[in-house]
Design an enzyme around this catalytic site. Structure first.
Site, PDB file in Angstrom:
ATOM      1  N   LYS A 113       7.610   6.967   1.013  1.00 34.71           N
ATOM      2  CA  LYS A 113       8.259   6.758   2.380  1.00 34.71           C
ATOM      3  C   LYS A 113       9.343   7.735   2.271  1.00 34.71           C
ATOM      4  O   LYS A 113       9.613   8.123   3.330  1.00 34.71           O
ATOM      5  CB  LYS A 113       8.760   5.210   2.593  1.00 34.71           C
ATOM      6  CG  LYS A 113       7.417   4.287   2.733  1.00 34.71           C
ATOM      7  CD  LYS A 113       7.888   3.235   3.675  1.00 34.71           C
ATOM      8  CE  LYS A 113       6.729   2.507   3.998  1.00 34.71           C
ATOM      9  NZ  LYS A 113       6.977   1.284   5.095  1.00 34.71           N
ATOM     10  N   LYS A 195      -4.562   4.422   2.442  1.00 39.56           N
ATOM     11  CA  LYS A 195      -4.710   3.036   3.005  1.00 39.56           C
ATOM     12  C   LYS A 195      -4.529   2.876   4.416  1.00 39.56           C
ATOM     13  O   LYS A 195      -3.758   4.043   5.147  1.00 39.56           O
ATOM     14  CB  LYS A 195      -3.942   2.085   2.305  1.00 39.56           C
ATOM     15  CG  LYS A 195      -2.343   2.136   3.020  1.00 39.56           C
ATOM     16  CD  LYS A 195      -1.883   0.827   2.571  1.00 39.56           C
ATOM     17  CE  LYS A 195      -0.200   0.918   3.116  1.00 39.56           C
ATOM     18  NZ  LYS A 195       0.209  -0.190   3.330  1.00 39.56           N
ATOM     19  N   LYS A 198       0.184   0.843   9.157  1.00 39.29           N
ATOM     20  CA  LYS A 198       0.602   0.567  10.647  1.00 39.29           C
ATOM     21  C   LYS A 198       1.191   2.032  11.157  1.00 39.29           C
ATOM     22  O   LYS A 198       1.147   2.333  12.355  1.00 39.29           O
ATOM     23  CB  LYS A 198       1.721  -0.157  10.605  1.00 39.29           C
ATOM     24  CG  LYS A 198       1.284  -1.695  10.235  1.00 39.29           C
ATOM     25  CD  LYS A 198       2.732  -2.489  10.478  1.00 39.29           C
ATOM     26  CE  LYS A 198       2.679  -3.823   9.746  1.00 39.29           C
ATOM     27  NZ  LYS A 198       3.383  -4.028   8.770  1.00 39.29           N
TER      28      LYS A 198
HETATM   29  N1  AQP Z   1      -4.897  -1.340   4.170  1.00 37.97           N
HETATM   30  C1  AQP Z   1      -4.616  -2.322   3.754  1.00 37.97           C
HETATM   31  N2  AQP Z   1      -5.389  -3.022   3.086  1.00 37.97           N
HETATM   32  C2  AQP Z   1      -5.316  -4.326   2.614  1.00 37.97           C
HETATM   33  N3  AQP Z   1      -3.968  -5.014   2.662  1.00 37.97           N
HETATM   34  C3  AQP Z   1      -3.031  -4.328   3.309  1.00 37.97           C
HETATM   35  N4  AQP Z   1      -1.812  -4.552   3.645  1.00 37.97           N
HETATM   36  C4  AQP Z   1      -1.167  -3.536   4.277  1.00 37.97           C
HETATM   37  N5  AQP Z   1      -2.002  -2.646   4.390  1.00 37.97           N
HETATM   38  C5  AQP Z   1      -3.257  -3.010   3.740  1.00 37.97           C
HETATM   39  C6  AQP Z   1      -0.990  -5.883   3.005  1.00 37.97           C
HETATM   40  O1  AQP Z   1      -0.606  -6.444   4.456  1.00 37.97           O
HETATM   41  C7  AQP Z   1       0.745  -7.100   4.147  1.00 37.97           C
HETATM   42  C8  AQP Z   1       1.790  -6.810   4.854  1.00 37.97           C
HETATM   43  O2  AQP Z   1       2.555  -5.363   4.483  1.00 37.97           O
HETATM   44  P1  AQP Z   1       3.308  -4.579   5.362  1.00 37.97           P
HETATM   45  O3  AQP Z   1       4.038  -5.237   6.438  1.00 37.97           O
HETATM   46  O4  AQP Z   1       4.113  -3.823   4.312  1.00 37.97           O
HETATM   47  O5  AQP Z   1       2.273  -3.576   6.055  1.00 37.97           O
HETATM   48  P2  AQP Z   1       1.977  -2.000   5.878  1.00 37.97           P
HETATM   49  O6  AQP Z   1       0.737  -2.061   6.872  1.00 37.97           O
HETATM   50  O7  AQP Z   1       1.850  -1.568   4.538  1.00 37.97           O
HETATM   51  O8  AQP Z   1       3.239  -1.656   6.848  1.00 37.97           O
HETATM   52  P3  AQP Z   1       4.196  -0.492   6.465  1.00 37.97           P
HETATM   53  O9  AQP Z   1       4.952  -0.269   5.315  1.00 37.97           O
HETATM   54  O10 AQP Z   1       5.090  -0.367   7.889  1.00 37.97           O
HETATM   55  O11 AQP Z   1       3.345   0.685   6.743  1.00 37.97           O
HETATM   56  P4  AQP Z   1       2.897   2.087   6.414  1.00 37.97           P
HETATM   57  O12 AQP Z   1       2.183   2.064   5.063  1.00 37.97           O
HETATM   58  O13 AQP Z   1       2.305   2.536   7.469  1.00 37.97           O
HETATM   59  O14 AQP Z   1       4.335   2.769   6.168  1.00 37.97           O
HETATM   60  C9  AQP Z   1       0.892  -6.859   2.441  1.00 37.97           C
HETATM   61  O15 AQP Z   1       0.367  -8.066   1.687  1.00 37.97           O
HETATM   62  C10 AQP Z   1       0.198  -5.446   2.337  1.00 37.97           C
HETATM   63  O16 AQP Z   1      -0.299  -5.542   0.845  1.00 37.97           O
END
Ligand code: AQP
Length: 331
Positions: A113, A195, A198
């Site tokens: 991040k 992965k 979001k």
């Molecule tokens: N791709 C995924 N596959 C399986 N599980 C996932 N989780 C997130 N992405 C995957 C699980 O969802 C839960 C909530 O996580 P979060 O709110 O941290 O969601 P995110 O999508 O990882 O959001 P971020 O941090 O906003 O995203 P990015 O990665 O886009 O920067 C957790 O239990 C997570 O393991």
């Protein structure tokens, strides 16, 4: 009774990865009478990345409705917004004093991040895992269902809890992570080595749980695979096809092996259509329940308020226990 705790950030959209890797398992865990489930919207975590106030507000209620639409039942589980329970921020401060900067520097998500948001590497971004540790430890949690991306944060939570317990005796229950058998890592449809996230700027890479059926079908038809023609589960060499097989296994309720067998002889194009249709069907009842709930704001507000009261009751006891162990004077 086992206490289950997990949380999701109300940032952006709820992805198919969040649905399969997280919230759908939460629903399943709630139906076990031996589990006491506590689920939070980690809104305090979202501001580690800059949020527009109007988006954060809208997303918070949208995610609250999404959790209920998945089938999380407020009469069985506690569902609340993290910012409504001030004990999270207070415990995070205390735990900061038992966490080393070197440990936080090594966190993969912090490194990722920081690279993505190089103009805003704030203290909160680095401190994210400590707030997460506070979330989990406040509820004497036994199990934390998460996707693979969060395992490192569960490990550090355990380390911090053990460190505190070594100094003061049994203050915290030491939690375990719980990874679903299939679907713990759903990958991007455009870059199957990463992965599904979001925050991915490419909308074709991500299925939103609220995408219309035709949009879901279009995204699956465009999913990146490989130049081979054989359908086989081989995440190292066939990341795209393996991702589709994992999604299909979850949506059809089969093992990956059974799914591969049932796809023998199919062409890649046929597989994409089958996965798309299966996801559309899985999301159909969820989407119509969401449409009903998001228009019931008064109901959502009452549920969130009751959830916060119940959560706060438990959290306060743990916080008081820790403060007394440290040596703070009672009020
Ligand atoms: N791709 C995924 N596959 C399986 N599980 C996932 N989780 C997130 N992405 C995957 C699980 O969802 C839960 C909530 O996580 P979060 O709110 O941290 O969601 P995110 O999508 O990882 O959001 P971020 O941090 O906003 O995203 P990015 O990665 O886009 O920067 C957790 O239990 C997570 O393991």
């Amino acid at each position: 009774m086992k206490t289950i705790y997990s949380a999701i950030q109300p940032s952006g959209i709820m992805t198919l990865g969040n649905y399969i890797g997280a919230v759908n398992n939460w629903r399943a865990m709630q139906s076990d009478a031996g589990n006491k489930c506590i689920f939070a919207l980690a809104d305090l975590h979202t501001i580690t990345v800059r949020q527009r106030p109007e988006d954060l507000l809208k997303n918070s209620w949208s995610f609250y409705a999404l959790l209920l639409a998945v089938g999380i039942d407020v009469s069985k589980s506690i569902v609340y917004m993290q910012s409504h329970v001030h004990q999270h921020s207070e415990l995070a401060w205390l735990l900061n004093c038992y966490t080393y900067v070197g440990e936080m520097n090594r966190m993969t998500q912090f490194k990722d991040k920081s690279a993505k948001h190089s103009d805003n590497i704030n203290m909160g971004l680095m401190d994210y895992p400590v707030l997460m540790a506070a979330d989990i430890l406040l509820y004497d949690t036994d199990l934390v269902p998460v996707g693979y991306d969060q395992l490192q944060h569960i490990e550090i939570t355990r380390d911090i809890a053990l460190r505190v317990n070594n100094i003061y005796g049994d203050v915290f229950k030491v939690p375990e992570g719980f990874i679903p058998k299939v679907g713990a890592k759903i990958m991007s449809l455009q870059d199957p080595e990463s992965k599904m996230s979001k925050s991915d700027p490419n909308p074709n890479a991500v299925i939103s749980c609220l995408d219309a059926p035709e949009v879901i079908m279009k995204k699956f038809k465009r999913a990146v695979t490989d130049s081979d023609t054989v359908i086989a589960y081989d995440p190292d060499n066939k990341a795209g096809i393996s991702n589709l097989l994992r999604i299909l296994a979850v949506t059809e309720g089969k093992s990956v092996e059974e799914t591969v067998k049932s796809c023998e002889g199919l062409r890649y194009g046929d597989l994409k259509v089958r996965v798309g249709e299966s996801v559309v069907e899985m999301l159909r009842p969820f989407q119509s329940e969401y449409a009903r709930l998001i228009n019931s704001m008064d109901y959502l507000a009452v549920c969130a308020k009751e959830g916060a009261l119940k959560a706060s009751d438990i959290a306060e006891k743990t916080l008081a226990r820790f403060k007394s162990a440290i040596g703070f004077a009672a009020k």
